[in-house]
Scaffold this motif. Structure first.
Motif, PDB file in Angstrom:
ATOM      1  N   ASP A 126       0.836  -1.206   0.000  1.00 45.34           N
ATOM      2  CA  ASP A 126       0.000   0.000   0.000  1.00 45.34           C
ATOM      3  C   ASP A 126       0.871   1.256   0.000  1.00 45.34           C
ATOM      4  N   ARG A 127       1.924   1.249   0.803  1.00 46.35           N
ATOM      5  CA  ARG A 127       2.811   2.417   0.857  1.00 46.35           C
ATOM      6  C   ARG A 127       3.587   2.581  -0.448  1.00 46.35           C
ATOM      7  N   ARG A 143       2.677   1.621  -3.409  1.00 51.47           N
ATOM      8  CA  ARG A 143       1.760   2.076  -4.447  1.00 51.47           C
ATOM      9  C   ARG A 143       1.556   3.588  -4.383  1.00 51.47           C
ATOM     10  N   VAL A 144       1.584   4.144  -3.194  1.00 52.31           N
ATOM     11  CA  VAL A 144       1.353   5.577  -3.019  1.00 52.31           C
ATOM     12  C   VAL A 144       2.628   6.378  -3.257  1.00 52.31           C
ATOM     13  N   GLU A 145       3.777   5.892  -2.777  1.00 52.64           N
ATOM     14  CA  GLU A 145       4.972   6.722  -2.728  1.00 52.64           C
ATOM     15  C   GLU A 145       6.007   6.435  -3.819  1.00 52.64           C
ATOM     16  N   CYS A 146       5.956   5.262  -4.444  1.00 52.90           N
ATOM     17  CA  CYS A 146       6.974   4.906  -5.443  1.00 52.90           C
ATOM     18  C   CYS A 146       6.571   5.426  -6.826  1.00 52.90           C
ATOM     19  N   SER A 157       5.915   2.241  -9.191  1.00 48.47           N
ATOM     20  CA  SER A 157       4.792   1.381  -8.787  1.00 48.47           C
ATOM     21  C   SER A 157       3.457   2.100  -8.874  1.00 48.47           C
ATOM     22  N   SER A 158       3.457   3.389  -8.617  1.00 50.88           N
ATOM     23  CA  SER A 158       2.196   4.135  -8.618  1.00 50.88           C
ATOM     24  C   SER A 158       1.594   4.262 -10.010  1.00 50.88           C
ATOM     25  N   GLN A 159       2.394   4.011 -11.049  1.00 48.81           N
ATOM     26  CA  GLN A 159       1.911   4.157 -12.415  1.00 48.81           C
ATOM     27  C   GLN A 159       1.560   2.825 -13.076  1.00 48.81           C
ATOM     28  N   ARG A 210      -3.976  -4.540  -5.128  1.00 49.00           N
ATOM     29  CA  ARG A 210      -3.871  -3.133  -4.709  1.00 49.00           C
ATOM     30  C   ARG A 210      -4.287  -2.192  -5.840  1.00 49.00           C
ATOM     31  N   GLU A 213      -8.373   0.696  -6.847  1.00 47.13           N
ATOM     32  CA  GLU A 213      -8.525   2.037  -7.383  1.00 47.13           C
ATOM     33  C   GLU A 213      -9.481   2.104  -8.569  1.00 47.13           C
TER      34      GLU A 213
END
Length: 326
Positions: free
Chosen positions: A133-134, A136-139, A142-144, A189, A193
């Motif tokens: 979860d972290r 996915r938000v901060e990397c 990974s977030s893309q 994860r 969204e």
């Protein structure tokens, strides 16, 4: 004052540890007994998740971090001090107590490590979900990522897992299982969204749990199965009722490797008791099809057999090149 007087009693220190993977307030009965009986309860972390539940239970907690000497003094006269450990486990305090005990100059209280909550099997999966979860938000990478973008990695990790199994490397097997598990958690994860049809890792786990229970009536229901063949019959019968498929070929992924696809089709045909002659035609493809069907009937995985032969061929190539085998 003699050595047995209450004033001379060294007292007791209880280091209470808890797992962050268990809901706060769910403590063992010995832990609650120790907390209620203590003369003093201390915790260095004012934001410790257990504190609201301890206070709700009528336990007064001092929010401070005593030194080893101060804690020993607090136990003088036979008193009991319970230290609610932080996530780090109070290394400074325990090291200080160990130094005093080793000096031989201090009358040490009785020391007890009391686990107040334990991890259940699978508890580390909660850590994986939180880490993912972290990330996915901060990397930035990974977030893309999307399901389609990650698809190739799922295939690669599955093949690497198979290779680890075939090589018999236990360390590699454990690592590759983790990589495959990461793909599952990563996709779940991303799925959270989705604006129209979101689902979470809990939905994924809940779905497979329900499926396993339904397809194992001999374990969770009133059916009986004493052989692997009977288990497979149960599985196929319940699966057919769930899917309501028109053909035994429904649900077979056509994008899998050719030998595996041919063997899977042959397995479905044989299990269904169908008599379907192999198609005739020219070319190597039909010869490979016939070989895969024969292998499946003999209980041989044609893909695995070909990989073994290919590795042998690889070693022969390396030997011809004068390179040591892998």
């Amino acid at each position: 004052m003699n050595a047995t007087s209450p004033e001379a009693a060294p007292g007791r220190i209880v280091l209470l540890t808890t797992s962050h993977r268990v809901a706060p307030g769910l403590l063992s009965w010995p832990a609650w007994q120790a907390l209620h009986a203590a003369d003093r309860v201390l915790c260095a972390d004012g934001a410790h998740p257990q504190l609201p539940y301890l206070r709700e239970a009528g336990i007064a907690v001092d929010e401070n971090a005593p030194t080893a000497e101060q804690l020993i003094d607090a136990c003088a006269g036979g008193r009991t001090a319970v230290v609610v450990a932080t996530g780090e486990g109070e290394p400074a305090l325990t090291d200080g107590l160990a130094r005093l005990a080793g000096s031989g100059r201090v009358s040490m209280p009785d020391l007890e490590l009391l686990p107040a909550s334990y991890d259940l099997p699978g508890a580390r999966l909660l850590d994986l979900v939180q880490v993912m979860d972290r990330i996915r938000v901060e990397c930035p990478w990974s977030s893309q990522q999307t399901h389609k973008g990650l698809a190739k990695y799922g295939i690669e990790e599955a093949y690497e897992l198979v290779e680890a199994i075939e090589e018999g490397d236990r360390d590699e097997l454990r690592e590759e299982l983790g990589d495959v598990l990461l793909q599952v958690v990563f996709h779940a994860r991303i799925a959270e969204e989705d604006p129209e049809s979101p689902f979470s890792i809990d939905d994924v786990a809940g779905g497979i749990v329900a499926k396993l229970i339904h397809r194992h009536p001999h374990v969770f229901g009133d059916e009986t199965a004493t052989t692997p063949e009977e288990v497979k019959e149960h599985w196929l019968r319940t699966k057919a009722a769930e899917k309501q498929r028109e053909s035994v070929t429904d649900g077979i992924p056509l994008g899998q490797p050719g030998l595996a696809l041919a063997a899977k089709l042959a397995s479905r045909v044989r299990t269904a008791g169908l008599e379907v002659p192999l198609p005739t035609g020219g070319g190597l493809g039909y010869e490979l099809l016939a070989m895969a069907v024969r292998a499946e009937a003999a209980g041989v995985d044609p893909e695995a057999a070909l990989r073994v032969a290919a590795r042998t061929y690889r070693d022969a190539v390396r030997a011809a090149e004068g390179v040591s085998p892998q």
